[in-house]
Design a protein around this motif. Sequence first.
Motif, PDB file in Angstrom:
ATOM      1  N   GLY A   1       0.934  -1.200   0.118  1.00 33.98           N
ATOM      2  CA  GLY A   1      -0.059  -0.014  -0.086  1.00 33.98           C
ATOM      3  C   GLY A   1       0.810   1.262  -0.030  1.00 33.98           C
ATOM      4  O   GLY A   1       0.633   2.326  -0.672  1.00 33.98           O
TER       5      GLY A   1
ATOM      6  N   LEU B   1       2.476   1.653  -3.530  1.00 34.97           N
ATOM      7  CA  LEU B   1       1.771   2.143  -4.545  1.00 34.97           C
ATOM      8  C   LEU B   1       1.184   3.441  -4.414  1.00 34.97           C
ATOM      9  O   LEU B   1       0.842   4.175  -5.394  1.00 34.97           O
ATOM     10  N   ALA B   2       0.651   3.712  -3.182  1.00 36.52           N
ATOM     11  CA  ALA B   2       0.440   4.993  -3.034  1.00 36.52           C
ATOM     12  C   ALA B   2       1.429   6.014  -3.301  1.00 36.52           C
ATOM     13  O   ALA B   2       1.047   7.188  -3.930  1.00 36.52           O
TER      14      ALA B   2
ATOM     15  N   LEU C   1      -5.414  -4.551  -5.203  1.00 35.33           N
ATOM     16  CA  LEU C   1      -4.761  -3.485  -4.990  1.00 35.33           C
ATOM     17  C   LEU C   1      -4.450  -2.821  -6.580  1.00 35.33           C
ATOM     18  O   LEU C   1      -3.792  -3.390  -7.340  1.00 35.33           O
TER      19      LEU C   1
ATOM     20  N   CYS D   1       1.681   3.407   5.853  1.00 32.83           N
ATOM     21  CA  CYS D   1       0.738   4.149   5.286  1.00 32.83           C
ATOM     22  C   CYS D   1       0.113   5.404   6.055  1.00 32.83           C
ATOM     23  O   CYS D   1      -0.095   6.241   5.596  1.00 32.83           O
TER      24      CYS D   1
ATOM     25  N   GLU E   1      -7.651   5.828  -5.858  1.00 30.38           N
ATOM     26  CA  GLU E   1      -6.382   4.825  -5.859  1.00 30.38           C
ATOM     27  C   GLU E   1      -5.661   5.017  -4.888  1.00 30.38           C
ATOM     28  O   GLU E   1      -5.372   4.028  -4.253  1.00 30.38           O
TER      29      GLU E   1
ATOM     30  N   CYS F   1      -5.115   2.271  -1.628  1.00 29.19           N
ATOM     31  CA  CYS F   1      -3.793   1.798  -1.018  1.00 29.19           C
ATOM     32  C   CYS F   1      -3.483   2.237   0.350  1.00 29.19           C
ATOM     33  O   CYS F   1      -3.084   1.099   1.008  1.00 29.19           O
TER      34      CYS F   1
ATOM     35  N   THR G   1      -5.647   0.097   2.957  1.00 33.25           N
ATOM     36  CA  THR G   1      -5.418  -1.478   2.973  1.00 33.25           C
ATOM     37  C   THR G   1      -4.196  -1.581   4.006  1.00 33.25           C
ATOM     38  O   THR G   1      -4.297  -2.367   4.803  1.00 33.25           O
TER      39      THR G   1
END
Length: 320
Positions: free
Chosen positions: A32, A35-36, A63, A126, A143, A147, A150
């Motif tokens: 997460g 990707l973020a 994801l 995160c 989006e 991420c 999650t």
Amino acid sequence: MNTQFLAAKKAIDASEKILLASHDEPDGDALGSMLALKFSFEKLGKKADIFCASDIPENLKFLPGVEHIKKSVEPVYDLLFGVDYGDLKRLEGVTLDIPIITFDHHPLINQAGEIKVVDTNFSSTCEIIYQFLTENELKIDKEIATCLLTGIFTDTWSFRHPNTTAKTLKIVGELLLRGAPLRKIVRLINQQKIDIKSKIWSRALANIKQEQELGFIFCFINFEDMQKFNASLNDLAGLASLLCMVPGTKFSLVLSEVAPEKLDGSFRALPNQGVDVSRLAKALGGGGHKLSAGFKTKGRPEDIIEKVKKLISEGGFVNV
């Protein structure tokens, strides 16, 4: 504004090609986080890639962006962003000689980079990234929110871990407002390979042993069984926490043989029991948090168990 957040943003602005990396066998917080940040950096016009040589867990393949994760990369980057890795030796397969920025909620051990945000007061990496994005007024769309939520959901054990604070839940609310689908995340995270998981857990639970005077419970899964049931470490997620529910237990260890005499250990501890499993894991070459830690080592499982018991008895790791 956090001065390290400001320094990180300046370094990002000065870079063109950014590589994101974390530990092997990535969990929801690691994936997460990467990707973020990838989505956020791309909104700034940067080329951003994620490197992860390990397979992505089945229950995290929902994801957004996982299909773009690379298993190999060329040395074409000018900035490395390491997240949630705990110790430099766990920064999977990355040897690029470029500046490093680290965001991590694990204890400060051996993280790299002149720019580091390493803070155990956050529930997850995160959550740190949410703070970084908001303080720098960077957009959090659906989006990115998915991420981040999650990662927070998985690292707080579904908001049940003591690291879940009022601030954490406020951030969760903000991510929901930005479109993160909590019900979908919960459903897909808990979607496991039920047949495989039930078989490997049954075999593991049949091997439970308990040292009642130490408040220690453990089990071992050998390589033969891992192969027989086509099981991975992800199929064992949650088992160490379950063992902690046995009456009289202060902390647990699940020891898995991922290859002949190549072992993976996962510690869990109950809060307010005087146990810091991160110290035990560190003594075995790993690391982590006070209530959740792990290590990788080589040797016979019985020797590792004896070493753990010796550390407990002699090292003052547990108040008995």
